[in-house]
Design a protein around this motif. Structure first.
Motif, PDB file in Angstrom:
ATOM      1  N   ALA A   1       3.484   5.969  -2.550  1.00 54.60           N
ATOM      2  CA  ALA A   1       4.742   6.654  -2.874  1.00 54.60           C
ATOM      3  C   ALA A   1       4.855   6.887  -4.381  1.00 54.60           C
ATOM      4  CB  ALA A   1       5.928   5.828  -2.374  1.00 54.60           C
ATOM      5  N   HIS A   2       4.380   5.924  -5.167  1.00 49.63           N
ATOM      6  CA  HIS A   2       4.416   6.061  -6.627  1.00 49.63           C
ATOM      7  C   HIS A   2       3.625   7.286  -7.068  1.00 49.63           C
ATOM      8  CE1 HIS A   2       4.760   4.818 -10.775  1.00 49.63           C
ATOM      9  NE2 HIS A   2       3.444   4.896 -10.908  1.00 49.63           N
ATOM     10  N   ARG A   3       2.469   7.499  -6.467  1.00 49.17           N
ATOM     11  CA  ARG A   3       1.646   8.672  -6.806  1.00 49.17           C
ATOM     12  C   ARG A   3       2.337   9.962  -6.400  1.00 49.17           C
ATOM     13  NH1 ARG A   3      -4.736   7.388  -5.578  1.00 49.17           N
ATOM     14  NH2 ARG A   3      -4.965   5.651  -7.031  1.00 49.17           N
ATOM     15  N   VAL A   4       2.947   9.952  -5.211  1.00 43.30           N
ATOM     16  CA  VAL A   4       3.641  11.156  -4.733  1.00 43.30           C
ATOM     17  C   VAL A   4       4.773  11.523  -5.690  1.00 43.30           C
ATOM     18  CG1 VAL A   4       5.103  12.087  -2.900  1.00 43.30           C
ATOM     19  CG2 VAL A   4       3.041  10.813  -2.316  1.00 43.30           C
ATOM     20  N   PHE A   5       5.564  10.528  -6.098  1.00 41.46           N
ATOM     21  CA  PHE A   5       6.692  10.801  -6.990  1.00 41.46           C
ATOM     22  C   PHE A   5       6.217  11.211  -8.381  1.00 41.46           C
ATOM     23  CE2 PHE A   5       9.074   8.209  -3.830  1.00 41.46           C
ATOM     24  CZ  PHE A   5      10.045   9.167  -3.530  1.00 41.46           C
ATOM     25  N   ASP A   6       5.050  10.725  -8.802  1.00 33.64           N
ATOM     26  CA  ASP A   6       4.473  11.185 -10.071  1.00 33.64           C
ATOM     27  C   ASP A   6       4.237  12.695 -10.036  1.00 33.64           C
ATOM     28  OD1 ASP A   6       4.513   8.813 -11.375  1.00 33.64           O
ATOM     29  OD2 ASP A   6       2.402   8.309 -11.035  1.00 33.64           O
ATOM     30  N   VAL A   7       3.727  13.171  -8.900  1.00 36.08           N
ATOM     31  CA  VAL A   7       3.477  14.610  -8.746  1.00 36.08           C
ATOM     32  C   VAL A   7       4.798  15.382  -8.717  1.00 36.08           C
ATOM     33  CG1 VAL A   7       2.539  16.387  -7.213  1.00 36.08           C
ATOM     34  CG2 VAL A   7       1.272  14.284  -7.581  1.00 36.08           C
ATOM     35  N   LEU A   8       5.774  14.863  -7.935  1.00 40.92           N
ATOM     36  CA  LEU A   8       7.061  15.554  -7.810  1.00 40.92           C
ATOM     37  C   LEU A   8       7.808  15.617  -9.141  1.00 40.92           C
ATOM     38  CD1 LEU A   8       8.329  14.078  -4.411  1.00 40.92           C
ATOM     39  CD2 LEU A   8       7.392  16.348  -4.819  1.00 40.92           C
ATOM     40  N   GLU A   9       7.630  14.590  -9.989  1.00 35.06           N
ATOM     41  CA  GLU A   9       8.356  14.530 -11.259  1.00 35.06           C
ATOM     42  C   GLU A   9       7.601  15.209 -12.404  1.00 35.06           C
ATOM     43  OE1 GLU A   9       8.938  10.383 -11.799  1.00 35.06           O
ATOM     44  OE2 GLU A   9      10.383  10.197 -10.163  1.00 35.06           O
ATOM     45  N   ALA A  10       6.385  15.691 -12.130  1.00 41.67           N
ATOM     46  CA  ALA A  10       5.600  16.329 -13.191  1.00 41.67           C
ATOM     47  C   ALA A  10       6.277  17.621 -13.653  1.00 41.67           C
ATOM     48  CB  ALA A  10       4.186  16.627 -12.681  1.00 41.67           C
ATOM     49  N   ASP A  11       6.127  17.918 -14.942  1.00 42.67           N
ATOM     50  CA  ASP A  11       6.722  19.142 -15.493  1.00 42.67           C
ATOM     51  C   ASP A  11       6.004  20.369 -14.946  1.00 42.67           C
ATOM     52  OD1 ASP A  11       8.459  17.658 -17.031  1.00 42.67           O
ATOM     53  OD2 ASP A  11       7.092  17.564 -18.747  1.00 42.67           O
ATOM     54  N   GLU A  12       6.787  21.433 -14.731  1.00 44.02           N
ATOM     55  CA  GLU A  12       6.205  22.697 -14.294  1.00 44.02           C
ATOM     56  C   GLU A  12       5.370  23.292 -15.430  1.00 44.02           C
ATOM     57  OE1 GLU A  12       6.335  24.371 -11.418  1.00 44.02           O
ATOM     58  OE2 GLU A  12       7.515  22.838 -10.395  1.00 44.02           O
ATOM     59  N   LEU A  13       4.274  23.978 -15.073  1.00 43.76           N
ATOM     60  CA  LEU A  13       3.480  24.668 -16.085  1.00 43.76           C
ATOM     61  C   LEU A  13       4.277  25.843 -16.643  1.00 43.76           C
ATOM     62  CD1 LEU A  13      -0.008  24.740 -14.308  1.00 43.76           C
ATOM     63  CD2 LEU A  13       0.643  23.354 -16.273  1.00 43.76           C
ATOM     64  N   PRO A  14       4.103  26.145 -17.929  1.00 47.68           N
ATOM     65  CA  PRO A  14       4.873  27.258 -18.519  1.00 47.68           C
ATOM     66  C   PRO A  14       4.516  28.598 -17.881  1.00 47.68           C
ATOM     67  CG  PRO A  14       3.194  26.443 -20.044  1.00 47.68           C
ATOM     68  CD  PRO A  14       3.248  25.473 -18.925  1.00 47.68           C
TER      69      PRO A  14
ATOM     70  N   THR B   1       0.838  -1.209   0.000  1.00 53.75           N
ATOM     71  CA  THR B   1       0.000   0.000   0.000  1.00 53.75           C
ATOM     72  C   THR B   1       0.866   1.249   0.000  1.00 53.75           C
ATOM     73  OG1 THR B   1      -1.644  -1.220   1.280  1.00 53.75           O
ATOM     74  CG2 THR B   1      -1.911   1.159   1.182  1.00 53.75           C
ATOM     75  N   SER B   2       1.928   1.229   0.824  1.00 52.21           N
ATOM     76  CA  SER B   2       2.839   2.375   0.903  1.00 52.21           C
ATOM     77  C   SER B   2       3.558   2.606  -0.423  1.00 52.21           C
ATOM     78  CB  SER B   2       3.876   2.150   2.005  1.00 52.21           C
ATOM     79  OG  SER B   2       3.242   1.961   3.247  1.00 52.21           O
ATOM     80  N   ALA B   3       3.939   1.514  -1.079  1.00 48.24           N
ATOM     81  CA  ALA B   3       4.639   1.633  -2.366  1.00 48.24           C
ATOM     82  C   ALA B   3       3.736   2.285  -3.411  1.00 48.24           C
ATOM     83  CB  ALA B   3       5.099   0.255  -2.836  1.00 48.24           C
ATOM     84  N   ALA B   4       2.454   1.896  -3.415  1.00 45.35           N
ATOM     85  CA  ALA B   4       1.500   2.483  -4.367  1.00 45.35           C
ATOM     86  C   ALA B   4       1.314   3.974  -4.083  1.00 45.35           C
ATOM     87  CB  ALA B   4       0.168   1.755  -4.271  1.00 45.35           C
TER      88      ALA B   4
END
Length: 231
Positions: free
Chosen positions: A76-89, A71-74
């Motif tokens: 964490a995957h979502r959290v890192f998806d947000v952290l790795e998302a590109d910044e808006l222009p 559950t924690s791994a799932a």
């Protein structure tokens, strides 16, 4: 996936209990036979029963811990998806502002492909003209693109071709904040926050008077319900 996770998590504890009880029964049956044959004494059976209990308890905890780790791994995957998302222009150079709107919305030969699949165009050539005062429903089965149309209109995604205008002004000449402030969205999921009814209704708006709130409550048909609540 969520259902499967809950199912497996719920199964783990009973499964370990069953294994422990089977071992307990096996020790008792086999031990009884060996005692009757004179191979061992009854104290050995008691010792082995204790061993079984001491052995299965940590196993149960490990099994439960593995479930929690999944559950924690799932999560964490979502959290890192947000952290790795590109910044808006950056949109600080945009000076166009649309304060009050009549509500004339135009989709002009819109093309769109999701950013993670740029080669797969899902909206190929869509045009629509909605006039002020009209009520429009977008109807279709799941996956037809109803939510996508709203997301494009509110600039949660950028189109790959064509244009979208509100009262003749392209939404791409306006900042995202300006576009978002032009809309009111009622989500499918309803949330009530801790606090008073007033705080829930006003949410983050400032300077709302009691008279304005009474009008809104009456327009929504909530006045009888609200006035029947204590305090």
């Amino acid at each position: 996936a969520n259902w499967k996770s809950q199912f497996l998590s719920g199964m783990m504890q009973p499964l370990m209990n069953v294994i422990g009880n089977i071992a307990y029964v096996a020790v008792c049956v086999v031990g009884s036979v060996l005692v009757l044959n004179g191979t061992i004494k009854i104290g050995v059976i008691v010792a082995f029963i204790m061993y079984v209990r001491l052995f299965t308890s940590p196993l149960t905890q490990i099994a439960q811990g593995m479930t929690n780790l999944q559950t924690s791994a799932a999560a964490a995957h979502r959290v890192f998806d947000v952290l790795e998302a590109d910044e808006l222009p950056d949109e600080s150079d945009k000076t166009e502002v649309l304060e009050s709107v009549d509500g004339n919305v135009n989709f002009n030969h819109v093309r769109f492909a999701y950013p993670d699949a740029p080669d797969k165009t899902i909206i190929k050539d869509f045009s629509a003209d909605v006039r002020s005062g009209q009520k429009v429903a977008i109807v279709g089965p799941t996956g037809a693109g109803k939510t996508t149309m709203v997301n494009l209109l509110m600039r949660f995604y950028d189109i790959t071709g064509g244009n979208i205008t509100i009262d003749g002004k392209s939404v791409y000449d306006l900042t995202r904040n300006n576009v978002h402030n032009l809309f009111g969205m009622v989500l499918q999921d309803t949330w009530l926050f801790e606090g008073t009814v007033r705080e829930n209704l006003v949410y983050n708006m400032q300077g709302v008077t009691d008279e304005q709130l009474e009008q809104v409550v009456a327009a929504c048909g909530l006045d009888k319900f609200v006035h029947s609540l204590p305090h």
